[in-house]
Design a protein around this motif. Structure first.
Motif, short mmCIF file in Angstrom:
data_model
loop_
_atom_site.label_atom_id
_atom_site.label_comp_id
_atom_site.label_asym_id
_atom_site.label_seq_id
_atom_site.Cartn_x
_atom_site.Cartn_y
_atom_site.Cartn_z
N PRO A 192 -10.10 84.57 -18.98
CA PRO A 192 -11.29 84.38 -18.12
C PRO A 192 -12.00 83.05 -18.39
O PRO A 192 -13.15 82.88 -17.99
N TYR A 193 -11.32 82.14 -19.08
CA TYR A 193 -11.88 80.81 -19.40
C TYR A 193 -10.71 79.88 -19.67
O TYR A 193 -9.56 80.33 -19.78
N ALA A 194 -10.98 78.58 -19.77
CA ALA A 194 -9.92 77.60 -20.01
C ALA A 194 -9.40 77.72 -21.45
O ALA A 194 -10.10 78.24 -22.33
N TYR A 195 -8.18 77.22 -21.68
CA TYR A 195 -7.59 77.30 -23.02
C TYR A 195 -8.46 76.62 -24.09
O TYR A 195 -8.49 77.04 -25.23
N ASP A 196 -9.16 75.56 -23.66
CA ASP A 196 -9.97 74.82 -24.64
C ASP A 196 -11.44 75.25 -24.64
O ASP A 196 -12.26 74.64 -25.32
N ALA A 197 -11.76 76.31 -23.90
CA ALA A 197 -13.17 76.67 -23.71
C ALA A 197 -13.85 77.14 -24.99
O ALA A 197 -15.07 77.05 -25.11
N LEU A 198 -13.06 77.67 -25.94
CA LEU A 198 -13.68 78.23 -27.15
C LEU A 198 -13.68 77.24 -28.32
O LEU A 198 -14.05 77.59 -29.43
N GLU A 199 -13.24 75.98 -28.03
CA GLU A 199 -13.35 74.94 -29.06
C GLU A 199 -14.81 74.75 -29.42
O GLU A 199 -15.68 74.88 -28.54
N PRO A 200 -15.19 74.41 -30.64
CA PRO A 200 -14.28 74.16 -31.77
C PRO A 200 -13.94 75.43 -32.56
O PRO A 200 -13.32 75.33 -33.61
N TYR A 201 -14.33 76.59 -32.07
CA TYR A 201 -14.15 77.81 -32.88
C TYR A 201 -12.73 78.35 -32.83
O TYR A 201 -12.15 78.69 -33.85
N ILE A 202 -12.19 78.47 -31.61
CA ILE A 202 -10.79 78.87 -31.47
C ILE A 202 -10.08 77.71 -30.79
O ILE A 202 -10.46 77.31 -29.68
#
Ligand SMILES: [Fe+2]
Length: 210
Positions: free
Chosen positions: A13-23
């Motif tokens: 439900p979000y882009a692959y890089d959306a959780l940077e810098p955490y994931i």
């Protein structure tokens, strides 16, 4: 969650890089597009030979695995559980600030754990205590109590009659590229991106019996 065979890999439900810098982006890509995709493909391959299972939802299959045909039981627990658990995990994270969205869940967290910080401490202890691969979950008991549990491998709390509010995947594939063997750092990362909105929605569904 997708209904029945043939199952599909639900898009993030979000882009692959959306959780940077955490994931990190590479972990998200491999975790979702390769690892989860393989669970979906394996599950569909197993079910292709069992027409009597093809109209069942994932939850219906996983609620009481003893009712599944013995030759495919463990395969469905592993791969169906893999799809079920990962869908909750991926949909349970967000790049947005969502604490204010937990109107129903927040007071219950406070009632059972005292403070959000004590809840995080206890959840972290459970997630660290998973030996090998598995998950830590916040669940609702059939009597409505909120509790933290662990499951090994891709076993899911649904098979124990529990309703899932939120869960963290602590298989090493979820964090090894970024955090190596430091699971504690990964759990801290997860707290930054956990979706209180998704957890609140799941909690409301749990207590309404949906
Ligand atoms: Fe995983």
């Amino acid at each position: 969650m997708n209904e029945h065979y043939p199952f599909v890999n639900p898009p993030l439900p979000y882009a692959y890089d959306a959780l940077e810098p955490y994931i990190d982006t590479q972990t998200m890509y491999i975790h979702h597009d390769r690892l989860l995709q393989r669970y979906v493909a394996n599950l569909n391959a197993i079910l292709s030979g069992y027409p009597e299972l093809q109209n069942l939802s994932l939850e219906e299959m996983l609620r009481d695995p003893s009712k599944l045909p013995e030759p495919v039981r463990q395969g469905i627990i592993n791969n169906g559980g893999g799809l079920y658990n990962h869908t909750i995990y991926f949909n349970g994270m967000t790049p947005s600030e969502t604490r204010s969205e937990a109107q129903a869940l927040y007071p219950v967290i406070i009632r059972y754990f005292g403070t959000v910080e004590r809840f995080f401490d206890e959840f972290k202890a459970y997630a660290l205590a998973v030996f090998g691969s598995g998950y830590a979950w916040l669940i609702v008991e059939p009597d409505g109590r909120l509790r933290i549990v662990m499951t090994p491998n891709q076993n899911t709390p649904v098979s124990n009659g529990l309703c899932v509010v939120a869960g963290i995947d602590v298989w090493e594939h979820a964090y090894f590229l970024k955090r190596f063997n430091d699971r504690a750092a990964y759990i801290e990362d997860w707290f930054h991106v956990v979706s209180w909105e998704a957890a609140n929605e799941r909690y409301v569904n749990c207590i309404n019996g949906e």
